[in-house]
Design a protein around this motif. Structure first.
Motif, PDB file in Angstrom:
ATOM      1  N   GLN A   1      53.019  -6.233  34.920  1.00 17.68           N
ATOM      2  CA  GLN A   1      54.456  -6.151  35.169  1.00 17.68           C
ATOM      3  C   GLN A   1      54.769  -4.977  36.090  1.00 17.68           C
ATOM      4  O   GLN A   1      54.136  -3.926  36.016  1.00 17.68           O
ATOM      5  N   LYS A   2      55.732  -5.172  36.932  1.00 18.36           N
ATOM      6  CA  LYS A   2      56.126  -4.138  37.895  1.00 18.36           C
ATOM      7  C   LYS A   2      57.280  -3.313  37.305  1.00 18.36           C
ATOM      8  O   LYS A   2      58.298  -3.870  36.871  1.00 18.36           O
ATOM      9  N   LEU A   3      57.068  -1.995  37.273  1.00 14.86           N
ATOM     10  CA  LEU A   3      58.112  -1.103  36.743  1.00 14.86           C
ATOM     11  C   LEU A   3      59.092  -0.765  37.853  1.00 14.86           C
ATOM     12  O   LEU A   3      58.692  -0.379  38.964  1.00 14.86           O
ATOM     13  N   ILE A   4      60.346  -0.903  37.581  1.00 14.96           N
ATOM     14  CA  ILE A   4      61.382  -0.608  38.578  1.00 14.96           C
ATOM     15  C   ILE A   4      62.304   0.467  38.012  1.00 14.96           C
ATOM     16  O   ILE A   4      62.805   0.353  36.890  1.00 14.96           O
ATOM     17  N   GLN A   5      62.515   1.520  38.774  1.00 12.58           N
ATOM     18  CA  GLN A   5      63.404   2.618  38.361  1.00 12.58           C
ATOM     19  C   GLN A   5      64.778   2.395  38.971  1.00 12.58           C
ATOM     20  O   GLN A   5      64.918   2.216  40.187  1.00 12.58           O
ATOM     21  N   THR A   6      65.780   2.349  38.131  1.00 10.56           N
ATOM     22  CA  THR A   6      67.148   2.117  38.624  1.00 10.56           C
ATOM     23  C   THR A   6      68.079   3.191  38.086  1.00 10.56           C
ATOM     24  O   THR A   6      67.798   3.832  37.066  1.00 10.56           O
ATOM     25  N   GLN A   7      69.199   3.386  38.762  1.00 17.61           N
ATOM     26  CA  GLN A   7      70.235   4.326  38.329  1.00 17.61           C
ATOM     27  C   GLN A   7      71.414   3.555  37.762  1.00 17.61           C
ATOM     28  O   GLN A   7      71.874   2.576  38.377  1.00 17.61           O
ATOM     29  N   ILE A   8      71.857   3.957  36.603  1.00 14.08           N
ATOM     30  CA  ILE A   8      73.005   3.297  35.977  1.00 14.08           C
ATOM     31  C   ILE A   8      74.075   4.347  35.699  1.00 14.08           C
ATOM     32  O   ILE A   8      73.790   5.393  35.102  1.00 14.08           O
ATOM     33  N   GLN A   9      75.279   4.067  36.132  1.00 12.40           N
ATOM     34  CA  GLN A   9      76.390   4.986  35.886  1.00 12.40           C
ATOM     35  C   GLN A   9      77.048   4.621  34.566  1.00 12.40           C
ATOM     36  O   GLN A   9      77.412   3.472  34.342  1.00 12.40           O
ATOM     37  N   LYS A  10      77.128   5.589  33.673  1.00 12.48           N
ATOM     38  CA  LYS A  10      77.656   5.333  32.342  1.00 12.48           C
ATOM     39  C   LYS A  10      78.769   6.317  32.020  1.00 12.48           C
ATOM     40  O   LYS A  10      78.635   7.517  32.236  1.00 12.48           O
ATOM     41  N   GLN A  11      79.869   5.798  31.524  1.00 11.27           N
ATOM     42  CA  GLN A  11      80.985   6.665  31.151  1.00 11.27           C
ATOM     43  C   GLN A  11      80.885   6.980  29.658  1.00 11.27           C
ATOM     44  O   GLN A  11      80.787   6.090  28.827  1.00 11.27           O
ATOM     45  N   GLN A  12      80.861   8.260  29.358  1.00 10.77           N
ATOM     46  CA  GLN A  12      80.704   8.680  27.959  1.00 10.77           C
ATOM     47  C   GLN A  12      81.707   9.781  27.652  1.00 10.77           C
ATOM     48  O   GLN A  12      81.891  10.711  28.436  1.00 10.77           O
ATOM     49  N   GLN A  13      82.367   9.648  26.521  1.00 10.59           N
ATOM     50  CA  GLN A  13      83.371  10.638  26.121  1.00 10.59           C
ATOM     51  C   GLN A  13      82.740  11.629  25.148  1.00 10.59           C
ATOM     52  O   GLN A  13      82.240  11.254  24.099  1.00 10.59           O
ATOM     53  N   LEU A  14      82.717  12.884  25.537  1.00 10.48           N
ATOM     54  CA  LEU A  14      82.152  13.931  24.695  1.00 10.48           C
ATOM     55  C   LEU A  14      83.260  14.890  24.272  1.00 10.48           C
ATOM     56  O   LEU A  14      84.147  15.222  25.045  1.00 10.48           O
ATOM     57  N   GLN A  15      83.185  15.352  23.039  1.00 10.56           N
ATOM     58  CA  GLN A  15      84.175  16.305  22.534  1.00 10.56           C
ATOM     59  C   GLN A  15      83.530  17.679  22.422  1.00 10.56           C
ATOM     60  O   GLN A  15      82.536  17.853  21.732  1.00 10.56           O
ATOM     61  N   ARG A  16      84.065  18.616  23.161  1.00 12.04           N
ATOM     62  CA  ARG A  16      83.549  19.975  23.115  1.00 12.04           C
ATOM     63  C   ARG A  16      84.629  20.902  22.567  1.00 12.04           C
ATOM     64  O   ARG A  16      85.793  20.796  22.933  1.00 12.04           O
ATOM     65  N   LEU A  17      84.207  21.823  21.714  1.00 11.74           N
ATOM     66  CA  LEU A  17      85.155  22.784  21.149  1.00 11.74           C
ATOM     67  C   LEU A  17      85.467  23.857  22.181  1.00 11.74           C
ATOM     68  O   LEU A  17      84.575  24.360  22.869  1.00 11.74           O
ATOM     69  N   SER A  18      86.731  24.201  22.287  1.00  8.78           N
ATOM     70  CA  SER A  18      87.117  25.301  23.159  1.00  8.78           C
ATOM     71  C   SER A  18      86.688  26.618  22.520  1.00  8.78           C
ATOM     72  O   SER A  18      86.320  26.665  21.335  1.00  8.78           O
ATOM     73  N   GLN A  19      86.748  27.686  23.280  1.00  6.28           N
ATOM     74  CA  GLN A  19      86.371  29.002  22.756  1.00  6.28           C
ATOM     75  C   GLN A  19      87.278  29.392  21.592  1.00  6.28           C
ATOM     76  O   GLN A  19      86.824  29.974  20.603  1.00  6.28           O
ATOM     77  N   GLN A  20      88.569  29.055  21.696  1.00  8.42           N
ATOM     78  CA  GLN A  20      89.520  29.372  20.626  1.00  8.42           C
ATOM     79  C   GLN A  20      89.195  28.577  19.361  1.00  8.42           C
ATOM     80  O   GLN A  20      89.234  29.110  18.249  1.00  8.42           O
ATOM     81  N   GLN A  21      88.845  27.304  19.523  1.00  3.65           N
ATOM     82  CA  GLN A  21      88.489  26.475  18.366  1.00  3.65           C
ATOM     83  C   GLN A  21      87.214  26.980  17.696  1.00  3.65           C
ATOM     84  O   GLN A  21      87.108  26.986  16.464  1.00  3.65           O
ATOM     85  N   MET A  22      86.257  27.427  18.499  1.00  7.30           N
ATOM     86  CA  MET A  22      85.010  27.965  17.945  1.00  7.30           C
ATOM     87  C   MET A  22      85.282  29.230  17.146  1.00  7.30           C
ATOM     88  O   MET A  22      84.676  29.459  16.098  1.00  7.30           O
ATOM     89  N   LEU A  23      86.214  30.049  17.621  1.00  4.21           N
ATOM     90  CA  LEU A  23      86.589  31.267  16.890  1.00  4.21           C
ATOM     91  C   LEU A  23      87.229  30.909  15.555  1.00  4.21           C
ATOM     92  O   LEU A  23      86.925  31.513  14.523  1.00  4.21           O
ATOM     93  N   GLN A  24      88.122  29.913  15.576  1.00  6.04           N
ATOM     94  CA  GLN A  24      88.788  29.483  14.343  1.00  6.04           C
ATOM     95  C   GLN A  24      87.775  28.962  13.327  1.00  6.04           C
ATOM     96  O   GLN A  24      87.868  29.258  12.131  1.00  6.04           O
TER      97      GLN A  24
END
Length: 502
Positions: A3-26
């Motif tokens: 089998q022939k391996l083929i490398q492809t690029q896929i664009q994926k939209q992903q929603q990540l939740q990051r804590l702000s500096q203020q939230q991390m302090l709280q």
């Protein structure tokens, strides 16, 4: 066929939740128990010049009655504060007066003022272990040779009830040689003593009041306050013992506010560190500081107080605020150096405002969480019967408060509630539920208590099997399966029937 391996690029939209500096302090502040929060606030005050104590008064307690009415209990809070402060001041004064006489440390009363008329002894949660046992436990955590272990064990045994080493090292060296056939010179003993002085609480193993205070200061966060306190105890100790603060102020070039701050911080040091490990055998090293204090009135209404300890009311420095306003109004006419200075002030002001807001958010979260727990577990707070605790999980509190489950988890971790029935970790009030075949939900804690009671009353010559226990439980209204009985029995550390036979 390969089998022939083929490398492809896929664009994926992903929603990540990051804590702000203020939230991390709280989040960070929310997880802290009261004593750790006090240390953190003191470190922040030392680190950020734009953050100040607004006055000597502590936050007014947020108190809730069963109807949800808020009121303040300032009289009790100020009484407790005054008592603790006076105890430490009196102990330090006595220590200073004793210098040059018999070099005896003062008597220091570790009992706190009665809170809600409860005996402080009832506030101790957990097993009771002696002062020396706790030091030996810390010793066992070190990797010591047999010789080093024997020396440290002897040093611990030589401490007096204050946690102070009154004997000189030459005498200890002689005693080890004569009575224990241990050959150790002064340098060997001093090395082991320095290891002991790293034990908790700070100040243990000191040989003088000066060394005792310096050991405690050494554990403070780095900063100007720490350096100033070290200078007072190292370079102005004679003036300090005679309370010649004017000479100290002149010698160190301090203003009135700075010298007053120094005095207040030094008064917080404990001249008798062994007292915090217990006055006598059988006292617990960890005397719990409750985060909440619950009270019940004669008419059955329930109120609670958030314990603020020594947390001061915080404010932003007016001088720093003025500098920021000056920057905003005169941006064009400033040189680069001035702009950099004012940008520094702006950064510190914003950090101070964020810290104050995080403290307020912490208090609000603690308040609504404890209020909801009391509402759900009202019957237990009224009668103290563990069997009356309802099934309650983190999700129940999260839904009623509108807070995230992870937030409730952080609130309930390492925090304690003082009630008239004793002091309990907040986690004590949480338990899973068990749903019977007819749809009734029972608290697993209540089931375990009933199971334990049946086993305690059984004939030890003919102990009951798990199947028989299930039948007995069903008779008293707990229709649970045999395998559930086995699981709960194991959780209670109760062995199987054949091992209970006597």
């Amino acid at each position: 066929m390969a089998q022939k391996l083929i490398q492809t690029q896929i664009q994926k939209q992903q929603q990540l939740q990051r804590l702000s500096q203020q939230q991390m302090l709280q989040v960070k502040l929310l997880e802290m128990p009261l004593t750790e929060l006090e240390e953190n606030i003191n470190a922040e005050l030392d680190d950020n010049p734009a953050l100040e104590r607004s006055s000597d008064e502590e936050f007014a307690d947020n108190t809730m009655d069963s109807n949800g009415d808020d009121y303040e209990n300032e009289e009790e809070d100020s009484y407790e504060k005054k008592t603790e402060k006076e105890e430490r001041e009196d102990a330090l004064d006595s220590a200073l007066e004793s210098l040059g006489q018999d070099d005896q440390m003062p008597e220091y009363n570790t009992s706190r003022s009665n809170i809600q008329n409860a005996d402080y002894e009832e506030m101790v949660y957990g097993d009771t272990t002696s002062f020396y046992d706790k030091l030996n436990e810390q010793m066992d955590m070190l990797e010591l040779t047999d010789l080093q272990h024997d020396i440290m064990e002897y040093l611990i045994g030589s401490l007096d009830d204050d946690g102070i080493l009154r004997k000189d090292l030459e005498s200890i060296s002689d005693e080890l040689a004569i009575y224990h056939n241990i050959d150790a010179d002064v340098n060997d003993i001093e090395h082991i003593l320095h290891l002991l002085q790293n034990f908790d609480p700070a100040g243990i193993g000191a040989r003088s009041l000066q060394e005792c205070l310096l050991l405690q200061i050494d554990r403070m966060p780095r900063g100007r306050l720490k350096e100033a306190m070290q200078t007072v105890i190292k370079d102005y100790f004679e003036e300090f013992t005679k309370k010649h603060w004017e000479k100290i102020q002149t010698g160190m070039g301090l203003n009135d506010i700075q010298i007053q701050t120094l005095q207040e911080e030094i008064k917080r040091l404990n001249p008798k560190p062994g007292a915090s490990l217990g006055e006598t055998q059988g006292r617990n090293i960890n005397q719990i500081t409750p985060d909440f204090i619950v009270d019940i009135t004669d008419d059955g209404s329930i109120s609670f107080t958030i314990n603020h300890g020594r947390i001061p009311e915080l404010t932003v420095s007016p001088s720093f605020t003025e500098m920021v306003e000056t920057y905003r109004n005169n941006k064009e006419g400033m040189n680069r150096q001035t702009k950099e200075a004012l940008l520094y002030a702006k950064e510190k002001v914003e950090k101070a405002q964020g810290y104050i807001e995080a403290i307020k958010q912490r208090q609000h979260t603690l308040y609504v969480t404890m209020k909801t727990i009391i509402d759900l577990q009202r019957k237990f707070f009224l009668d103290g019967d563990e069997a009356d605790l309802k099934p309650m999980i983190l999700k129940d509190i999260a839904e009623k408060t509108g807070l995230d489950i992870s937030t409730i988890s952080r609130v309930s971790n390492v925090k304690y509630v003082q009630t008239k029935w004793g002091t309990f970790p907040l986690r004590f009030f949480f338990s899973d539920g068990y749903t019977t075949d007819n749809g009734e939900e029972l608290s697993t804690r209540k089931i375990k208590l009933a199971l334990k009671e049946i086993i305690e009353k059984e004939d030890k010559k003919k102990p009951l099997s798990d199947e028989t226990l299930a039948a007995e439980m069903k008779k008293i209204g707990y229709p649970i399966a045999r395998r559930t009985i086995a699981k709960y029995r194991e959780q209670l550390n109760i062995p199987v029937a054949r091992l209970r036979r006597s």
